[in-house]
Design a protein around this motif. Structure first.
Motif, PDB file in Angstrom:
ATOM      1  N   UNK A  78       5.748   4.341  16.734  1.00  5.92           N
ATOM      2  CA  UNK A  78       6.951   5.132  16.471  1.00  5.92           C
ATOM      3  C   UNK A  78       7.187   6.162  17.569  1.00  5.92           C
ATOM      4  N   UNK A  79       6.109   6.778  18.049  1.00  7.71           N
ATOM      5  CA  UNK A  79       6.246   7.758  19.132  1.00  7.71           C
ATOM      6  C   UNK A  79       6.724   7.098  20.408  1.00  7.71           C
ATOM      7  N   UNK A  80       6.229   5.903  20.686  1.00 11.24           N
ATOM      8  CA  UNK A  80       6.694   5.167  21.860  1.00 11.24           C
ATOM      9  C   UNK A  80       8.181   4.856  21.748  1.00 11.24           C
ATOM     10  N   UNK A  81       8.593   4.459  20.551  1.00 12.13           N
ATOM     11  CA  UNK A  81      10.010   4.156  20.337  1.00 12.13           C
ATOM     12  C   UNK A  81      10.870   5.399  20.532  1.00 12.13           C
ATOM     13  N   UNK A  82      10.397   6.527  20.041  1.00  9.35           N
ATOM     14  CA  UNK A  82      11.165   7.762  20.181  1.00  9.35           C
ATOM     15  C   UNK A  82      11.207   8.250  21.623  1.00  9.35           C
ATOM     16  N   UNK A 520       3.549 -11.565   6.430  1.00 12.02           N
ATOM     17  CA  UNK A 520       2.635 -10.480   6.077  1.00 12.02           C
ATOM     18  C   UNK A 520       3.387  -9.155   6.034  1.00 12.02           C
ATOM     19  N   UNK A 521       3.114  -8.380   5.001  1.00 11.78           N
ATOM     20  CA  UNK A 521       3.826  -7.109   4.791  1.00 11.78           C
ATOM     21  C   UNK A 521       3.605  -6.119   5.924  1.00 11.78           C
ATOM     22  N   UNK A 522       2.462  -6.213   6.610  1.00 15.02           N
ATOM     23  CA  UNK A 522       2.215  -5.279   7.713  1.00 15.02           C
ATOM     24  C   UNK A 522       3.250  -5.417   8.814  1.00 15.02           C
ATOM     25  N   UNK A 523       3.735  -6.639   9.011  1.00 20.17           N
ATOM     26  CA  UNK A 523       4.763  -6.839  10.036  1.00 20.17           C
ATOM     27  C   UNK A 523       6.003  -6.019   9.696  1.00 20.17           C
ATOM     28  N   UNK A 524       6.325  -5.934   8.409  1.00 22.50           N
ATOM     29  CA  UNK A 524       7.456  -5.133   7.956  1.00 22.50           C
ATOM     30  C   UNK A 524       7.262  -3.672   8.367  1.00 22.50           C
ATOM     31  N   UNK A 525       6.060  -3.152   8.151  1.00 24.82           N
ATOM     32  CA  UNK A 525       5.777  -1.762   8.482  1.00 24.82           C
ATOM     33  C   UNK A 525       5.822  -1.509   9.979  1.00 24.82           C
ATOM     34  N   UNK A 529       8.303   0.999  12.013  1.00 27.89           N
ATOM     35  CA  UNK A 529       7.848   2.011  12.968  1.00 27.89           C
ATOM     36  C   UNK A 529       8.444   1.796  14.345  1.00 27.89           C
ATOM     37  N   UNK A 530       8.448   0.539  14.812  1.00 25.52           N
ATOM     38  CA  UNK A 530       8.889   0.252  16.176  1.00 25.52           C
ATOM     39  C   UNK A 530      10.383   0.354  16.372  1.00 25.52           C
ATOM     40  N   UNK A 531      11.158  -0.108  15.393  1.00 25.94           N
ATOM     41  CA  UNK A 531      12.615  -0.119  15.527  1.00 25.94           C
ATOM     42  C   UNK A 531      13.288   1.110  14.937  1.00 25.94           C
ATOM     43  N   UNK A 532      12.643   1.694  13.930  1.00 25.67           N
ATOM     44  CA  UNK A 532      13.292   2.799  13.221  1.00 25.67           C
ATOM     45  C   UNK A 532      12.424   4.051  13.173  1.00 25.67           C
ATOM     46  N   UNK A 565      14.883   5.540   3.279  1.00 28.39           N
ATOM     47  CA  UNK A 565      15.478   4.520   2.419  1.00 28.39           C
ATOM     48  C   UNK A 565      16.411   3.613   3.190  1.00 28.39           C
ATOM     49  N   UNK A 566      17.265   4.196   4.018  1.00 24.22           N
ATOM     50  CA  UNK A 566      18.208   3.390   4.809  1.00 24.22           C
ATOM     51  C   UNK A 566      17.490   2.532   5.832  1.00 24.22           C
ATOM     52  N   UNK A 567      16.437   3.072   6.426  1.00 28.34           N
ATOM     53  CA  UNK A 567      15.674   2.317   7.428  1.00 28.34           C
ATOM     54  C   UNK A 567      14.949   1.130   6.805  1.00 28.34           C
ATOM     55  N   UNK A 568      14.413   1.331   5.602  1.00 23.32           N
ATOM     56  CA  UNK A 568      13.759   0.222   4.891  1.00 23.32           C
ATOM     57  C   UNK A 568      14.765  -0.890   4.624  1.00 23.32           C
ATOM     58  N   UNK A 569      15.983  -0.518   4.218  1.00 25.24           N
ATOM     59  CA  UNK A 569      17.022  -1.516   3.978  1.00 25.24           C
ATOM     60  C   UNK A 569      17.429  -2.215   5.271  1.00 25.24           C
TER      61      UNK A 569
END
Length: 580
Positions: A78-82, A520-525, A529-532, A565-569
């Motif tokens: 997430x820090x890299x993305x930011x 796998x659910x980890x990919x979702x997380x 982190x990476x995109x949002x 919430x919006x990012x999860x969607x």
């Protein structure tokens, strides 16, 4: 480039080539020294194409790590993305609250000033003082606080001392001396287990927040600890040392639960066999009868839980606690119950096993979350005066009792008479150093004042304020997720456990949800982190549903909750485009 690589990386590469270190761990180790995968790969004989293929995450292997280790990777992503997007990361991965009590902190500063001035009165020179005298110190404090009226923290400190000196059944000089000498931190904690004034005040506080002002019969002896974390370690160590829990014994664990508590019993230090008592999401995380039945097995020696729970934010209701307690009474009366009640302060409807089975429970409480004092490390263990563990120790074979006598004879000529609550403190310092053990004086003084603050808040103003903060964040999150907001008096709202499979079904139907959960659910997380630039933890790491995530609401704002919430969607919408 190889010449600039740290020698430790080369040593790790050699161990990897020999098979002593996995490739995955090697790449993690190399990254700590700033060595990229493409540079590190050839050190263990991998070609560039092989390194590229290895860069695809091993989701299954990663899921075996602690959620808090995964969190560090998500934060880095997430820090890299930011850094690239010029945004701010939203970290909903850790439960450290961003709210805190300010009044007590001000009063602690004033108490520190009083103690220092008292010591300076008899000091032989400037900047030098002598330990304060006990006699007359209550009168000296009264003069001091009268002079400080109007100063920050003075009003509360005066009320707190008046309450303590009038209601504890202790000599006023003893009360003021223990608090002032404690905040001074100039002496070893004496007695090491807990100051008498701390035990008296904190017991009254626990009567209020744990027992809802209706405690069971009998006295609870307390052991002041460095937060709930230390308390749990001390408990498991003492149960092992006193042969109450032995390798191979079964221990029941109510799930979902704080992930380190899943990991602790199975460490080779203890070698316990976990039996999972699974909360049912359809029952709003209460315990169904088929799970309660597992407690009837006499091979299950202990029951282990966080109540109210982390990550579900649910307190066990009265019916659940009664059904579980009844099973223990009838089928397993010697069971040890270990209960972390750190979140009990956040609910209006709290039910504890301590009321129904006070002799069985080892209650753990921490002030960390409610008062925003995670850095202070303030906790306690509650042990009933008729604790079942004392009886279990007496039942041990004579040979084993003799072994324990040898262990504890350093502290007593009658080691067999030492109660378990006393052994906890002794074991925390390997017995030999028990006389210098215990929680520091300043920490105990702080614990007292935080407890007194709650006791003086008759209308629960502070509690209502904190609960309202969390309620607004909770509402904002579920509104943004377009999900029904869970409600109830037994909810802490400190965390939210979001079932992504149910969300997928709600948004796009069962067929899509089935496609999604083949991955796998980890990919979702990691996408989150990476995109949002949003960090949440995997619910599966807490023994929750495989496709779920945990949002820690205590350390983020309402605005952040809406964004999460919006990012999860948005992540879910991205999967829909890919999977159809």
């Amino acid at each position: 480039m190889a010449k600039n690589i740290h020698p430790f990386v080369h040593e790790a590469a050699e161990q990897t080539r020999k098979g002593a270190l996995s490739r995955r761990d090697f790449f993690k180790y190399a990254a700590c020294f700033g060595v990229t995968a493409m540079v590190a790969g050839p050190l263990i004989g991998m070609t560039a194409p092989e390194v590229a293929r290895a860069a695809v995450p091993d989701w299954k292997g990663l899921s075996e790590e602690s959620p808090f280790e995964i969190k560090n990777r998500l934060i880095e992503m997430a820090e890299d993305a930011c850094a690239k997007q010029g945004c701010t990361m939203i970290n909903a991965g850790r439960g450290n609250p961003n709210f805190l009590n300010t009044t007590v902190r001000k009063s602690l500063a004033l108490l520190t000033l009083f103690a220092a001035e008292q010591a300076g009165k008899t000091g032989p020179a400037r900047d030098t003082g002598l330990r304060i005298a006990r006699k007359g110190v209550a009168s000296d404090f009264k003069k001091f606080i009268e002079d400080k009226r109007g100063h920050p923290g003075a009003a509360f400190l005066e009320q707190a001392m008046e309450y303590a000196t009038a209601n504890l059944g202790m000599d006023p000089d003893d009360v003021v001396f223990q608090l002032a000498d404690g905040i001074q931190g100039d002496f070893y904690p004496d007695p090491p287990r807990i100051f008498p004034v701390t035990e008296a005040i904190v017991n009254r506080y626990l009567d209020r927040v744990v027992f809802s002002n209706n405690p069971p019969r009998g006295k609870f002896n307390l052991f002041a600890t460095e937060g709930a974390t230390a308390a749990m370690i001390y408990i498991f160590n003492s149960l092992k040392e006193n042969m109450v829990l032995k390798p191979g014994d079964k221990v029941a664990i109510v799930t979902p639960i704080f992930s380190p508590y899943l990991e602790l019993p199975v460490l080779k230090d203890y070698g316990l066999e976990p039996v999972y008592i699974k909360g049912d999401e359809a029952m709003k995380w209460q315990i169904p009868d088929k799970e309660v039945a597992k407690l009837k097995d006499p091979a299950v020696k202990a029951l282990y839980m966080v109540n109210p729970t982390n990550p579900t934010s649910v307190s066990l209701n009265a019916d659940t606690v009664k059904r579980m307690a009844d099973a223990i009474k009838v089928y397993n009366p010697d069971m040890v119950i270990i209960s972390d009640t750190v979140y009990s302060s956040f609910v209006d409807d709290f039910n504890t096993f301590g009321k129904l089975l006070p002799e069985n429970i080892l209650g753990v409480y921490s002030f960390s979350k409610y008062f925003g004092v995670t850095g202070w490390r303030l906790g306690t263990i509650m042990v009933h005066e008729n604790c079942v563990i004392d009886r279990l120790i007496k039942k041990l074979p004579k040979k084993q009792q003799a072994q324990l006598d040898i262990r504890y004879r350093l502290t007593s000529t009658k080691p067999g008479s030492i109660k378990f609550y006393e052994r906890l403190e002794m074991d925390s310092r390997q017995v030999a150093l028990a006389h210098t053990g215990g929680l520091s004086g300043p920490q105990q003084a702080a614990m007292c004042l935080f407890s007194l603050f709650e006791l003086l808040d008759e209308k629960y103003v502070y509690k209502k304020t904190i609960m309202d903060i969390l309620r607004k964040r909770w509402t904002a999150l579920f509104a943004a997720l377009q999900m029904d907001e869970p409600k109830g008096d037994n909810l802490t709202r400190y965390y939210a456990l979001i079932n992504l499979e149910e969300l997928a079904d709600k948004m796009y139907g069962k067929e899509f949800a089935a496609k999604l959960t083949k991955g796998h659910a980890l990919e979702y997380l990691f996408r989150l982190a990476g995109k949002f630039h949003t960090v949440c933890l995997p619910g599966e790491g807490f023994a929750g549903p495989p496709w779920s995530l945990r949002v820690a609401l205590a350390n983020i704002s309402e605005e952040d909750c809406t964004k999460i919430g919006k990012n999860v969607l948005s992540v879910m919408a991205g999967y829909k485009k890919e999977l159809g």
